[in-house]
Design an enzyme around this catalytic site. Sequence first.
Site, PDB file in Angstrom:
ATOM      1  CE  LYS A 174      -2.051   2.547   3.174  1.00  0.00           C
ATOM      2  NZ  LYS A 174      -2.061   3.868   2.542  1.00  0.00           N
ATOM      3  CB  CYS A 283      13.010  10.300   6.828  1.00  0.00           C
ATOM      4  SG  CYS A 283      13.789   9.273   5.587  1.00  0.00           S
TER       5      CYS A 283
HETATM    6  P1  NDP Z   1       2.432   7.951   8.090  1.00  0.00           P
HETATM    7  O1  NDP Z   1       2.985   7.161   9.210  1.00  0.00           O
HETATM    8  O2  NDP Z   1       1.259   8.811   8.343  1.00  0.00           O
HETATM    9  O3  NDP Z   1       2.024   6.996   6.890  1.00  0.00           O
HETATM   10  C1  NDP Z   1       2.901   6.074   6.287  1.00  0.00           C
HETATM   11  C2  NDP Z   1       2.093   4.982   5.626  1.00  0.00           C
HETATM   12  O4  NDP Z   1       1.402   4.245   6.623  1.00  0.00           O
HETATM   13  C3  NDP Z   1       1.014   5.504   4.678  1.00  0.00           C
HETATM   14  O5  NDP Z   1       0.881   4.615   3.595  1.00  0.00           O
HETATM   15  C4  NDP Z   1      -0.200   5.503   5.569  1.00  0.00           C
HETATM   16  O6  NDP Z   1      -1.382   5.497   4.835  1.00  0.00           O
HETATM   17  C5  NDP Z   1       0.024   4.207   6.321  1.00  0.00           C
HETATM   18  N1  NDP Z   1      -0.733   4.071   7.555  1.00  0.00           N
HETATM   19  C6  NDP Z   1      -1.262   5.030   8.355  1.00  0.00           C
HETATM   20  N2  NDP Z   1      -1.934   4.458   9.394  1.00  0.00           N
HETATM   21  C7  NDP Z   1      -1.815   3.114   9.243  1.00  0.00           C
HETATM   22  C8  NDP Z   1      -2.289   1.981   9.985  1.00  0.00           C
HETATM   23  N3  NDP Z   1      -3.039   2.095  11.079  1.00  0.00           N
HETATM   24  N4  NDP Z   1      -1.967   0.756   9.547  1.00  0.00           N
HETATM   25  C9  NDP Z   1      -1.211   0.597   8.457  1.00  0.00           C
HETATM   26  N5  NDP Z   1      -0.767   1.618   7.696  1.00  0.00           N
HETATM   27  C10 NDP Z   1      -1.051   2.862   8.088  1.00  0.00           C
HETATM   28  O7  NDP Z   1       3.655   8.771   7.492  1.00  0.00           O
HETATM   29  P2  NDP Z   1       3.606   9.860   6.346  1.00  0.00           P
HETATM   30  O8  NDP Z   1       3.015   9.266   5.110  1.00  0.00           O
HETATM   31  O9  NDP Z   1       3.024  11.110   6.915  1.00  0.00           O
HETATM   32  O10 NDP Z   1       5.169  10.057   6.036  1.00  0.00           O
HETATM   33  C11 NDP Z   1       5.971  10.921   6.742  1.00  0.00           C
HETATM   34  C12 NDP Z   1       6.759  10.190   7.814  1.00  0.00           C
HETATM   35  O11 NDP Z   1       7.527   9.164   7.235  1.00  0.00           O
HETATM   36  C13 NDP Z   1       7.738  11.103   8.524  1.00  0.00           C
HETATM   37  O12 NDP Z   1       7.665  10.870   9.903  1.00  0.00           O
HETATM   38  C14 NDP Z   1       9.074  10.648   7.980  1.00  0.00           C
HETATM   39  O13 NDP Z   1      10.162  10.896   8.825  1.00  0.00           O
HETATM   40  C15 NDP Z   1       8.855   9.208   7.769  1.00  0.00           C
HETATM   41  N6  NDP Z   1       9.823   8.674   6.829  1.00  0.00           N
HETATM   42  C16 NDP Z   1      10.808   7.838   7.283  1.00  0.00           C
HETATM   43  C17 NDP Z   1      11.789   7.376   6.423  1.00  0.00           C
HETATM   44  C18 NDP Z   1      12.852   6.434   6.889  1.00  0.00           C
HETATM   45  O14 NDP Z   1      13.496   5.834   6.045  1.00  0.00           O
HETATM   46  N7  NDP Z   1      13.070   6.266   8.176  1.00  0.00           N
HETATM   47  C19 NDP Z   1      11.804   7.774   5.012  1.00  0.00           C
HETATM   48  C20 NDP Z   1      10.715   8.638   4.647  1.00  0.00           C
HETATM   49  C21 NDP Z   1       9.764   9.075   5.530  1.00  0.00           C
HETATM   50  P3  NDP Z   1      -2.126   6.906   4.554  1.00  0.00           P
HETATM   51  O15 NDP Z   1      -1.160   7.834   3.968  1.00  0.00           O
HETATM   52  O16 NDP Z   1      -3.183   6.533   3.631  1.00  0.00           O
HETATM   53  O17 NDP Z   1      -2.631   7.357   5.887  1.00  0.00           O
END
Ligand code: NDP
Length: 481
Positions: A174, A283
């Site tokens: 997803k 990130c």
């Molecule tokens: P989120 O945690 O909001 O979402 C990440 C993914 O998880 C999306 O596909 C989201 O879907 C999904 N998701 C949300 N809730 C659930 C759940 N209950 N169960 C399963 N999946 C779920 O992060 P963001 O998309 O806002 O991304 C930004 C964040 O990602 C920042 O904190 C950043 O630091 C981090 N990041 C970390 C990296 C790393 O390598 N460590 C690299 C890049 C980013 P949906 O969007 O539809 O809600």
Amino acid sequence: MKKILNYINGQYAPPIADRWLDNYNPSNGEIYSQIAASTEEDVSLAYEAASAAFPAWSNTSIDDRSAIMLKIASLIDDNLERFAMAESMDNGKPLSLATAIDIPRASSNFRFFGHAITQFSSEAHESVGLNTMNFTLRQPIGVVGCISPWNLPLYLFSWKIAPAIAAGNTVVAKPSEVTPMTAYLLGEICTEAGLPDGVLNIVHGLGPSAGQAIIAHPNIKAISFTGGTKTGEHIARTAAPMFKKLSLELGGKNPNIIFADCDYEKMLAVSVKSSFTNQGQICLCGSRIFVEKSIFDRFKTDFVAKVKELNVGNPFEASTDIGALVSKPHLEKVQSYIKIAEDEGAKILFGGKTVKVPGSEHGYYLEPTVIEVYDDQCRVNQEEIFGPVVTLMPFETEEQAVQYANGVMYGLSSTLWTSDLNRTMRMSKKLEAGIVWVNTWMNRDLRTPFGGVKNSGVGREGGFEALRFFTEAKNVCIKYE
Ligand code: NDP
């Protein structure tokens, strides 16, 4: 209006409940497509397809798997413009960035793991005297789940899928519902490359419904997740009672530590990039800048002068350095931190205001923002803002720099600017981070381990680490006479 469909068992399909979400173009705030709002039922279908495909795919020869992955990589390259345009429109990032970085990296992920699987090997241990020979059989796990965020959409989606399928697993994936377009396009590329039906299944929709159904599915045995720390914590809680294998790549609040003995001009140019590339929504961005006191005032003046030169504009203009933030709620979140900074008594040295881009007045644009803070523990210096906002603060000694750098709950990456090799070694050992970049930033060799410590994640991906994550190690012990 264009509909973003699920890709299940090699076919595009609407969500069973026929519910849809609006997809916004951040550069102008307009709805430009509709996304499948998938539910548990769609995830179940995707799981069934993946499960049915697993026996054949896990027994497909390494050469054949590799050839398909290399084909996917070259088809992404062939479609570079189309993919880059889609990424830019979905995310708001400059088209130049999507063309130079995001999409080439997505094809590199497939190419890299297509090659890496041909070199992956495991250990053998002969127990001399006991007359036993042990070898480690590495087997694919089965159906695995991959969930990725919106900031580097195809780049991070493929970073997970490529090692998962290279290792012989089948996948239910997803992408973020905020940026689903390139994942949607990937389906047709996979079909064209000859990836068997059901090996990769892409389900679109909201995290709490579609994402939740993946992480809670009892037969999806491993989850590779990149996203926010809060979501990661929720995933860990959900998955732990089912003993799923988890790889969590989470948030960061990375230090950029600058010593007076560095190559000043190079440091200055790269620090602007490490602060504001992708609107600061990486990130790995160095969002906390700590500068040795003797050069702090000089740096402050020069850095702000460079930041003023950055052009905030429509992502499709070649002259744009900073495009639109990904969504209105995200823009509002970032703005709320600028207000917090003011309330905390920090000084906004530059930026902080939204930008009206002519012709795209409803887009989500924000000036690059530089904030001088006086307390390393203040909220803007502690919490992940994930936008075009950096803080500046001086330090006096190496010990203090380490204390500031480590004084957050995160530990993803850190950047160090110095010409002193001894200091480099001392600090590399002390910095609490999964990556230490010295005199560079965002320099990635895909063979290296990637991940964070503390609240930035659990586990490592990248290179053979990813192939190890996506396989189970089994000890086979043979007694001989
Ligand atoms: P989120 O945690 O909001 O979402 C990440 C993914 O998880 C999306 O596909 C989201 O879907 C999904 N998701 C949300 N809730 C659930 C759940 N209950 N169960 C399963 N999946 C779920 O992060 P963001 O998309 O806002 O991304 C930004 C964040 O990602 C920042 O904190 C950043 O630091 C981090 N990041 C970390 C990296 C790393 O390598 N460590 C690299 C890049 C980013 P949906 O969007 O539809 O809600």
